[in-house]
Every structure is written in structure tokens, then in C-alpha cells.
Design an enzyme around this catalytic site. Structure first.
Site, PDB file in Angstrom:
ATOM      1  N   LYS A   1     -12.866  -5.115  -3.619  1.00  0.00           N
ATOM      2  CA  LYS A   1     -14.170  -4.150  -3.457  1.00  0.00           C
ATOM      3  C   LYS A   1     -13.726  -2.790  -3.940  1.00  0.00           C
ATOM      4  CE  LYS A   1     -14.318  -4.006   1.548  1.00  0.00           C
ATOM      5  NZ  LYS A   1     -13.038  -3.239   1.850  1.00  0.00           N
TER       6      LYS A   1
ATOM      7  N   LYS B   1      -6.689 -10.371  -7.167  1.00  0.00           N
ATOM      8  CA  LYS B   1      -8.079 -10.867  -6.400  1.00  0.00           C
ATOM      9  C   LYS B   1      -8.906  -9.851  -6.657  1.00  0.00           C
ATOM     10  CE  LYS B   1      -9.252 -10.915  -1.445  1.00  0.00           C
ATOM     11  NZ  LYS B   1      -8.878 -10.763   0.023  1.00  0.00           N
TER      12      LYS B   1
ATOM     13  N   LYS C   1       0.892  -1.354   0.157  1.00  0.00           N
ATOM     14  CA  LYS C   1      -0.031  -0.043  -0.128  1.00  0.00           C
ATOM     15  C   LYS C   1       0.941   1.190  -0.005  1.00  0.00           C
ATOM     16  CE  LYS C   1      -4.316  -1.590   1.810  1.00  0.00           C
ATOM     17  NZ  LYS C   1      -5.207  -1.523   3.031  1.00  0.00           N
TER      18      LYS C   1
END
Ligand code: TRP
Length: 329
Positions: free
Chosen positions: A197, A194, A113
Site C-alpha cells: 500500500k 509484494k 527499512k
């Protein structure tokens, strides 16, 4: 005997998607009968990425309504918003003081991140300590999470053991609970990644609130390969992902899916999968539409959830405060 405690949470960012449903919510729903269950919307974690305040507020409520629409029953489980229970932040501070910078530096999610995110805030770095606080505050035995959270859970366990050794037995040492099938539903357009969302390309994900038409379009366009044999293989990540979704939603084995579709075209599998997904998601969507309109119901549910959660959180935190030597108020 008391039931074991399970706790899990999802960050209110992006749109809850089929990956969350198969990997988390669907399992939570079946676990809640057997376990003393706590399911959180972790809004404090969401602040580690840039959020618009009004979107965050709406999304939090929407996530709570989607939990309930997926069958998480507020009569059986505690459903709560993390920021409603101030003990999360307070315990985190104590845990911060026994957690090493080196440990956090090793967190692969932080490394990823902080490489990709412009907003490199300290919260992003200490995120796993807040997660440990979520878990240890409720003395959770088991934590259902995706495989990508294993390292964070390992840190929670280390912090629990470290605190217990330094002061005396206080925290239960939690175990990860990682589902074997369906814990890694992949992106529809890039099946090596993956299904997330927070993906900005909505063609990569099936959102829980997608219309039937959206579902039809997205599955029809999902990336497969130039072959024609319906086989679950590493070399066919797109097709294998569709088979995984099929298997998770129908509980059919991968072998039997392969057998049933022997000699058939990919489009036949896709067509059936579309119906399966619609049959699963459309009742959730209509339930959601009812719940989200009923603000009284939502507020009552959240009040009950945070009252129950706070009661437990206070018990742990007051023990912790006493053990570290804080003066009693
Ligand atoms: N970090 C988790 C994730 O991204 C979310 C989370 C926060 C969580 N606190 C938690 C999960 C406590 C389980 C238990 O998936």
C-alpha cells in the site's frame, strides 16, 4: 466457553489495496463471527516513517471507514485507533525493558527499512516491541498477519513467555494466523515484489478506492510473460499473481481456473478478472463514500471502540504494573 480473541492492525500509510483486502480485511470480516475480534488502525506505528500530520489524520479516519466498508462490523468487532488507547505506549515501555537490543537487531524488516529509509529513527528499531504491546495488551490468542510479520510475532511470543517467567503468568502467548491463499498478492508491474500500500507507483497496486476505470487500466497493463498458456507456474509470476487474485476473490481452485482457461488468451483471463475485481470493490467504494461523510457515525464508532478497548487494556496494564513493582496510585 469464552470465544478466542483475535487482534490485528494495519498501519495508516499509503492506500489500502487489493493485497490488504485479500490478505487481511476479507478474512477479518469472516473471522469476526467466530472470534472476539479487535481491529486497529496503528497510527503510532505510522510515525516511524515520515508523515504529514494532516494526511495522517485524514488517512486514519479513511482507513476506519474502509474497514467498515469492507464489512468489519462495529457491532461485532472492536474497531479502534491505536493512539486513542494510551496503554499501548505504557505497556511498550515495560516490554522495552525485557527486550534485548540483539533481538531487535535481528529483525529482517528493520534491516530492510533502515537500509532504505533516510529517516532512521529509534521508533523504527523498537517498532516490533510496540507491536508486541498491541497484541499482549488484549490477551490475543490469534493474530492474523501476512507471512512478513511472522518474525515480529515470534518476538511477541518470546516477550510474553519471558515476562510470565520473570514475574508470573500474565500474558497469553499469541499464535500467528497466516492465511494460506492470498497472503501474498504481488505488485502488478513487478510481480516478484509484494503489492504494498505504500508503493509510490500506483500502477503496481489496485487501491480499494480506485475507480472501475483505474481497475480496467491497471489489470490490462499488468505484467505477464511472452508465453500464451494459462498455467500457474513459478516461471510465470505475473500470470500466477493474476490467477491468485482470481482464486482468492472467487474461491475457485487454481486447478479449475487453469482448466477453464485452457487454450484461451491471457487477455480473456484479464477481462474476466477485471469484472471480478470491480464486482468486489465497487460496493465497498460506494459504502465508503457514505460512511466517510458521516462524521457523527464515525466518531461514535470510534468512541465505542476505544472505550471497549481501553477497558480491556487497563485490566492488563494494571496487572503488569503491580507485578513489576510499581506503587499503586
Ligand atoms: N506490523 C504490522 C504490519 O506492518 C502492523 C501491526 C502493528 C500489527 N501492530 C499489530 C499487526 C498488531 C497485527 C497485530 O503489517
Amino acid at each position: 466457553m469464552d470465544r478466542k480473541i483475535i487482534l490485528s492492525g494495519i498501519q495508516p500509510s499509503g492506500n489500502l489495496c487489493l493485497g490488504n483486502y485479500i490478505g487481511a480485511l476479507k478474512n477479518w470480516e469472516s473471522l469476526q463471527d467466530e472470534y472476539d475480534s479487535i481491529f486497529l488502525v496503528v497510527d503510532m506505528h505510522a510515525l516511524t516513517s515520515t508523515q504529514s500530520p494532516s494526511n495522517l489524520r485524514n488517512r486514519c479516519l479513511s482507513f476506519v471507514a474502509q474497514y467498515v466498508a469492507c464489512g468489519i462490523d462495529p457491532e461485532k468487532s472492536i474497531i479502534a485507533i491505536q493512539s486513542h488507547i494510551h496503554e499501548h505506549a505504557e505497556l511498550m515501555w515495560v516490554l522495552n525493558s525485557i527486550c534485548y537490543i540483539g533481538e531487535l537487531n535481528r529483525m529482517t524488516q528493520f534491516k530492510d527499512k533502515s537500509k532504505n529509509q533516510k529517516n532512521k529513527n529509534v521508533g523504527l528499531f523498537t517498532y516490533p516491541v510496540l507491536m508486541a504491546s498491541d497484541i499482549l495488551l488484549y490477551q490475543a490468542d490469534l493474530v492474523p498477519v501476512g507471512a512478513d510479520q511472522k518474525q515480529h510475532l515470534e518476538l511477541s511470543r518470546n516477550l510474553a513467555v519471558r515476562f510470565n517467567n520473570k514475574y508470573s503468568e500474565t500474558f497469553k502467548v499469541p499464535e500467528p494466523f497466516i492465511p494460506k491463499v492470498g497472503s501474498r498478492i504481488m505488485s502488478l508491474q513487478d510481480p516478484l515484489k509484494k503489492m504494498s500500500k505504500s508503493d509510490e507507483n500506483l500502477n503496481n497496486i489496485i487501491s480499494l478506492l480506485d475507480t472501475d476505470n483505474d481497475i480496467r487500466k491497471k489489470i490490462s497493463r499488468a505484467v505477464t510473460d511472452s508465453g500464451s498458456e494459462i498455467k500457474y507456474l513459478k516461471e510465470k509470476p505475473g500470470l500466477s499473481n493474476l490467477i491468485d487474485i482470481y482464486a482468492s476473490l472467487t474461491k475457485e481452485s487454481i486447478k479449475s481456473i487453469e482448466n477453464n482457461y485452457q487454450g484461451k488468451m491471457y487477455s480473456v483471463l484479464k477481462k474476466d478478472l477485471i469484472e471480478i475485481i470491480i464486482n468486489n470493490l465497487s460496493p465497498i467504494r460506494s459504502e465508503y463514500n457514505k460512511i466517510i461523510k458521516d462524521k457523527t457515525y464515525l466518531n461514535d464508532l470510534l468512541k465505542k471502540g476505544s472505550d471497549n478497548a481501553s477497558y480491556r487494556a487497563r485490566k492488563t496494564l494494571s496487572k503488569v504494573y503491580r507485578k513489576v513493582g510499581f506503587v499503586k496510585k
